[in-house]
Motif scaffolding. Sequence first.
Motif, PDB file in Angstrom:
ATOM      1  N   UNK A  33       5.463  -2.508  -8.811  1.00  0.00           N
ATOM      2  CA  UNK A  33       6.357  -1.477  -8.289  1.00  0.00           C
ATOM      3  C   UNK A  33       5.805  -0.842  -7.028  1.00  0.00           C
ATOM      4  N   UNK A  34       5.036  -1.612  -6.243  1.00  0.00           N
ATOM      5  CA  UNK A  34       4.477  -1.084  -5.008  1.00  0.00           C
ATOM      6  C   UNK A  34       5.543  -1.031  -3.924  1.00  0.00           C
ATOM      7  N   UNK A  35       5.414  -0.040  -3.094  1.00  0.00           N
ATOM      8  CA  UNK A  35       6.295   0.075  -1.937  1.00  0.00           C
ATOM      9  C   UNK A  35       5.799  -0.936  -0.910  1.00  0.00           C
ATOM     10  N   UNK A  36       6.685  -1.741  -0.352  1.00  0.00           N
ATOM     11  CA  UNK A  36       6.219  -2.724   0.626  1.00  0.00           C
ATOM     12  C   UNK A  36       5.618  -2.033   1.845  1.00  0.00           C
ATOM     13  N   UNK A  37       4.577  -2.673   2.385  1.00  0.00           N
ATOM     14  CA  UNK A  37       3.923  -2.105   3.569  1.00  0.00           C
ATOM     15  C   UNK A  37       4.825  -2.309   4.770  1.00  0.00           C
ATOM     16  N   UNK A  38       4.705  -1.455   5.724  1.00  0.00           N
ATOM     17  CA  UNK A  38       5.531  -1.548   6.913  1.00  0.00           C
ATOM     18  C   UNK A  38       6.294  -0.248   7.094  1.00  0.00           C
ATOM     19  N   UNK A  65       3.361  13.419  10.805  1.00  0.00           N
ATOM     20  CA  UNK A  65       4.526  13.784   9.986  1.00  0.00           C
ATOM     21  C   UNK A  65       4.595  12.872   8.769  1.00  0.00           C
ATOM     22  N   UNK A  66       4.356  11.583   8.983  1.00  0.00           N
ATOM     23  CA  UNK A  66       4.398  10.620   7.873  1.00  0.00           C
ATOM     24  C   UNK A  66       3.337  10.982   6.819  1.00  0.00           C
ATOM     25  N   UNK A  67       2.142  11.334   7.274  1.00  0.00           N
ATOM     26  CA  UNK A  67       1.068  11.703   6.336  1.00  0.00           C
ATOM     27  C   UNK A  67       1.446  12.957   5.557  1.00  0.00           C
ATOM     28  N   UNK A  68       2.048  13.940   6.233  1.00  0.00           N
ATOM     29  CA  UNK A  68       2.452  15.169   5.549  1.00  0.00           C
ATOM     30  C   UNK A  68       3.546  14.887   4.516  1.00  0.00           C
ATOM     31  N   UNK A  69       4.483  14.003   4.863  1.00  0.00           N
ATOM     32  CA  UNK A  69       5.540  13.659   3.906  1.00  0.00           C
ATOM     33  C   UNK A  69       4.989  12.903   2.709  1.00  0.00           C
ATOM     34  N   UNK A  70       4.024  11.998   2.953  1.00  0.00           N
ATOM     35  CA  UNK A  70       3.404  11.261   1.844  1.00  0.00           C
ATOM     36  C   UNK A  70       2.679  12.234   0.917  1.00  0.00           C
ATOM     37  N   UNK A  71       1.969  13.194   1.511  1.00  0.00           N
ATOM     38  CA  UNK A  71       1.232  14.180   0.702  1.00  0.00           C
ATOM     39  C   UNK A  71       2.205  15.018  -0.116  1.00  0.00           C
ATOM     40  N   UNK A  72       3.300  15.453   0.507  1.00  0.00           N
ATOM     41  CA  UNK A  72       4.303  16.264  -0.193  1.00  0.00           C
ATOM     42  C   UNK A  72       4.970  15.487  -1.317  1.00  0.00           C
ATOM     43  N   UNK A  73       5.125  14.179  -1.121  1.00  0.00           N
ATOM     44  CA  UNK A  73       5.769  13.342  -2.138  1.00  0.00           C
ATOM     45  C   UNK A  73       4.780  12.912  -3.224  1.00  0.00           C
ATOM     46  N   UNK A  74       3.487  13.197  -3.011  1.00  0.00           N
ATOM     47  CA  UNK A  74       2.482  12.823  -4.006  1.00  0.00           C
ATOM     48  C   UNK A  74       2.142  11.343  -3.974  1.00  0.00           C
ATOM     49  N   UNK A  75       2.262  10.736  -2.797  1.00  0.00           N
ATOM     50  CA  UNK A  75       1.960   9.308  -2.665  1.00  0.00           C
ATOM     51  C   UNK A  75       0.565   9.071  -2.136  1.00  0.00           C
TER      52      UNK A  75
END
Length: 75
Positions: A33-38, A65-75
Amino acid sequence: MARRPTDYRAAAEAMFKPKAPKAEPEAKPAATNEVPKGREMVALRIDRDVLAHFQEEGPGWQDRINAALRKAAGL
């Protein structure tokens, strides 16, 4: 002087003869269930002050922004 007999037909057939099959590639690992890279280009509406905050440090603001969204989403 001996001449070698030349069989042009056999030479032509050998030229187009299919080569030995390559070894089969390794089987892909079981699906996870990994998110594809890219990355994917999207249009996103962001408040101007939020955008300005990330752009203050210069180039790389989209990655921040991408890093902040990943952190907020818990990824």
